[in-house]
Write an enzyme that holds these catalytic residues in place. Structure first.
Site, short mmCIF file in Angstrom:
data_model
loop_
_atom_site.label_atom_id
_atom_site.label_comp_id
_atom_site.label_asym_id
_atom_site.label_seq_id
_atom_site.Cartn_x
_atom_site.Cartn_y
_atom_site.Cartn_z
N CYS A 34 -4.61 8.59 40.11
CA CYS A 34 -4.28 9.44 39.06
C CYS A 34 -4.31 10.79 39.54
CB CYS A 34 -5.27 9.29 37.88
SG CYS A 34 -4.80 10.35 36.54
N LEU A 35 -3.67 11.78 39.32
CA LEU A 35 -3.54 12.95 39.58
C LEU A 35 -4.70 14.10 38.84
CD1 LEU A 35 0.46 13.70 39.89
CD2 LEU A 35 -1.05 13.20 41.65
N GLY A 84 4.23 9.84 38.41
CA GLY A 84 4.43 10.04 36.71
C GLY A 84 3.47 11.29 36.64
N HIS A 104 -2.36 8.64 29.02
CA HIS A 104 -2.69 9.79 28.93
C HIS A 104 -2.32 10.64 27.65
CE1 HIS A 104 -4.15 10.90 32.88
NE2 HIS A 104 -3.15 10.19 33.52
N GLN A 122 -1.72 16.57 31.29
CA GLN A 122 -2.40 16.60 32.80
C GLN A 122 -2.01 18.07 33.28
OE1 GLN A 122 -0.50 12.86 34.20
NE2 GLN A 122 -2.28 13.03 35.77
N HIS A 125 0.26 3.70 32.53
CA HIS A 125 -0.69 4.67 32.99
C HIS A 125 -0.30 5.96 32.24
CE1 HIS A 125 -3.21 6.53 36.39
NE2 HIS A 125 -2.36 7.82 35.89
N GLU A 126 1.07 6.52 32.06
CA GLU A 126 1.23 7.78 31.62
C GLU A 126 1.04 7.99 30.00
OE1 GLU A 126 1.35 10.17 33.59
OE2 GLU A 126 1.53 8.94 35.38
#
Length: 188
Positions: free
Chosen positions: A99-100, A46, A145, A51, A141-142
């Protein structure tokens, strides 16, 4: 299509609520394609607009479940409905996520086992996805953000302290830090 630089914890765009997408045009379609490419290069399941430095309410996802069913899409201006989060501590074996924007780390986090995602795609068409398990976790999670939260912001006790130590050790927590998937090697 292009791989976009990913923002690292501390960049203001990651810690502020994103705004609604209003223009469904070629620029949005290109952004969505670049986000898919960036997510694949990272690799991730994702990726949210903040991000990649875009403070808009959109994310992409691409995950194949245990039954070999691929779940892939772009969620623009989403609403997320979740079942209550179960009580108790998260299981480090089955409930750890990464997480990226906090790269190379994984911490256990309790999430709701079910979610309903309502959104529009890049063409402005409405859709709904009912998700269980890991897909529900990806959506949560997304979606976080888009509200200016990283998963490490939700950690408690020892895991929160460990994440804070990692952030300090790596010099994160300040504006302007990025990494480029497929190019930058981040230390574990």
């Amino acid at each position: 299509m292009a791989v976009l630089p990913l923002r690292i914890c501390g960049d203001p765009v990651l810690h502020s609520p994103a705004t609604e997408v209003s223009d469904f045009d070629d620029d949005l379609a290109s952004l969505v394609q670049d986000m898919y490419e960036t997510m694949a290069a990272a690799p991730g399941v994702g990726l949210a607009g903040p991000q990649v430095g875009v403070a808009k309410r959109l994310f992409v996802y691409d995950w194949t479940d245990d039954a070999d069913v691929r779940h892939r899409g772009a969620a623009i201006n989403p609403t997320l409905w979740i079942a209550p989060v179960p009580a108790g501590d998260a299981d480090p074996e089955t409930e750890s996520e990464g997480c990226l924007s906090f790269p190379g780390e994984r911490f256990p986090l309790r999430r709701s086992p079910r979610a309903i995602l309502q959104a529009v795609d890049a063409a402005g068409e409405s859709f709904e996805v009912r998700a269980d398990g890991w897909l529900a976790r990806i959506f949560q999670h997304e979606y976080d953000h888009l509200d200016g939260l990283l998963y490490v912001d939700r950690l408690t006790d020892g895991h929160a302290r460990t994440a804070a130590k990692v952030e300090r050790k790596r010099g994160w927590g300040v504006p302007g830090l990025t990494w480029l998937p497929g190019v930058d090697h981040l230390e574990d």
